[in-house]
Design an enzyme around this catalytic site. Structure first.
Site, PDB file in Angstrom:
ATOM      1  N   ASP A  74       0.875  -1.169   0.000  1.00 47.76           N
ATOM      2  CA  ASP A  74       0.000   0.000   0.000  1.00 47.76           C
ATOM      3  C   ASP A  74       0.912   1.218   0.000  1.00 47.76           C
ATOM      4  O   ASP A  74       1.476   1.580   1.031  1.00 47.76           O
ATOM      5  CB  ASP A  74      -0.899  -0.011   1.235  1.00 47.76           C
ATOM      6  CG  ASP A  74      -1.754   1.247   1.360  1.00 47.76           C
ATOM      7  OD1 ASP A  74      -1.721   2.097   0.438  1.00 47.76           O
ATOM      8  OD2 ASP A  74      -2.444   1.388   2.390  1.00 47.76           O
ATOM      9  N   ASN A 101       3.760   4.668 -10.936  1.00 50.69           N
ATOM     10  CA  ASN A 101       2.600   4.456 -11.791  1.00 50.69           C
ATOM     11  C   ASN A 101       1.291   4.294 -11.026  1.00 50.69           C
ATOM     12  O   ASN A 101       0.227   4.669 -11.525  1.00 50.69           O
ATOM     13  CB  ASN A 101       2.845   3.204 -12.652  1.00 50.69           C
ATOM     14  CG  ASN A 101       1.599   2.747 -13.370  1.00 50.69           C
ATOM     15  OD1 ASN A 101       1.129   3.394 -14.295  1.00 50.69           O
ATOM     16  ND2 ASN A 101       1.040   1.616 -12.933  1.00 50.69           N
ATOM     17  N   TYR A 169      -8.628  13.535  -9.269  1.00 55.61           N
ATOM     18  CA  TYR A 169      -7.637  12.992 -10.193  1.00 55.61           C
ATOM     19  C   TYR A 169      -6.867  14.121 -10.866  1.00 55.61           C
ATOM     20  O   TYR A 169      -5.641  14.091 -10.974  1.00 55.61           O
ATOM     21  CB  TYR A 169      -8.339  12.129 -11.244  1.00 55.61           C
ATOM     22  CG  TYR A 169      -7.392  11.304 -12.097  1.00 55.61           C
ATOM     23  CD1 TYR A 169      -6.791  10.162 -11.584  1.00 55.61           C
ATOM     24  CD2 TYR A 169      -7.103  11.670 -13.408  1.00 55.61           C
ATOM     25  CE1 TYR A 169      -5.929   9.399 -12.352  1.00 55.61           C
ATOM     26  CE2 TYR A 169      -6.240  10.917 -14.184  1.00 55.61           C
ATOM     27  CZ  TYR A 169      -5.653   9.775 -13.652  1.00 55.61           C
ATOM     28  OH  TYR A 169      -4.786   9.026 -14.425  1.00 55.61           O
ATOM     29  N   LYS A 173      -2.850  14.820 -10.355  1.00 54.90           N
ATOM     30  CA  LYS A 173      -1.972  14.675 -11.523  1.00 54.90           C
ATOM     31  C   LYS A 173      -1.273  15.996 -11.856  1.00 54.90           C
ATOM     32  O   LYS A 173      -0.129  15.988 -12.319  1.00 54.90           O
ATOM     33  CB  LYS A 173      -2.765  14.149 -12.722  1.00 54.90           C
ATOM     34  CG  LYS A 173      -3.154  12.686 -12.576  1.00 54.90           C
ATOM     35  CD  LYS A 173      -1.931  11.796 -12.392  1.00 54.90           C
ATOM     36  CE  LYS A 173      -2.262  10.329 -12.361  1.00 54.90           C
ATOM     37  NZ  LYS A 173      -1.067   9.467 -12.213  1.00 54.90           N
TER      38      LYS A 173
END
Length: 264
Positions: A74, A101, A169, A173
């Site tokens: 994790d 990733n 998100y 990012k």
């Protein structure tokens, strides 16, 4: 013995065996890149939340004759990340490449509907996880001999332009871009290079819905073109192949006709 095994044996004889860590290596982009790195002669540590998909990646990679280390992790947990890198030190002795990733895309919802818990989960996995792995990679790469290494972050088209109803998100990012720049700068003194690959609509489990139909900025729902994830894997292998005095700082690989240029 096949060509891939011959290449690996040659690397070992010449003392150039290389070691990589791929997070989120059990599926999608992470799996494809882990296999591409193994095909290129890397021994690879595979990290992800679930053991079974990681073992499946490792099994598939056996054909390339390189070593594989499966470490369920994790990455939002600092203790778990430290354990991951302790395993890499013990089994590999060094790390030449980290591919950050692992990430999560929370279901589409408007900004005001997103719960604090959902927001925090995205920040913990997408951003804090990448930071923790980068921090541990620094500690290992700066002290190993020969010194240095390379870190490649999976940004996203969303590091530049948002999809509607994807605030967590998008923000995480965008923050990955800041992490890439700071890592690139702070890594100079240790011969640590850092770059970012921004991926648009590579075919994977995450993009299944995109190919079927996804919300657009004008409120419509339309399918979007996708591309073979192998194109992304080849790009990452190229970035990793450079000597440490050269770096691809940012690269965008995307389905040519996806709505990014002119999105919205």
């Amino acid at each position: 013995m096949g060509d891939h095994e011959n290449n690996h044996e040659q690397r070992l004889k010449m003392g150039r065996e290389k070691f990589a860590l791929v997070t989120g290596a059990g599926s999608g982009i992470g799996k494809s890149i882990a296999l591409a790195l193994m095909r290129d002669g890397y021994s690879v540590a595979l990290s992800g939340r679930r053991r079974d998909p990681l073992e499946a990646t490792a099994q598939e990679g056996q054909a390339y004759g390189t070593r594989c280390l499966v470490v369920p992790t994790d990455i939002a947990d600092p203790t778990a990340v430290k354990h991951l890198f302790d395993e890499i030190r013990q089994h590999f002795g060094r790390l030449d490449l980290l591919f950050n990733n692992a990430g999560v895309f929370i279901e589409a919802m408007s900004l005001e509907q997103l719960s604090v818990q959902q927001w925090q989960s995205a920040v913990d996995i997408n951003l804090t996880g990448a930071f923790l792995c980068t921090q541990e990679a620094f500690r290992l790469m700066k002290d190993q001999t020969p010194r240095g290494g390379r870190i490649i972050n999976n940004g996203s088209i969303s590091a530049h332009a948002p999809r509607p109803q994807a605030v967590s998100y998008t923000v995480t990012k965008h923050a990955i871009t800041g992490l890439t720049k700071a890592t690139s700068l702070d890594g100079r003194q240790y011969d640590i290079a850092c770059g970012q690959i921004d991926i648009g609509n590579a075919a994977s489990e995450m993009t299944d819905t995109i190919a079927k139909g996804v919300l657009q900025a004008d409120g419509s729902i339309r399918p979007e073109p996708v591309m073979d994830v192998e194109h992304v894997a080849r790009a990452v292998v190229y970035m990793a192949s450079l000597p440490l005095d050269a770096n691809v700082q940012f690269m965008t690989v995307m389905a040519t006709k996806m709505p990014y240029i002119g999105r919205g």
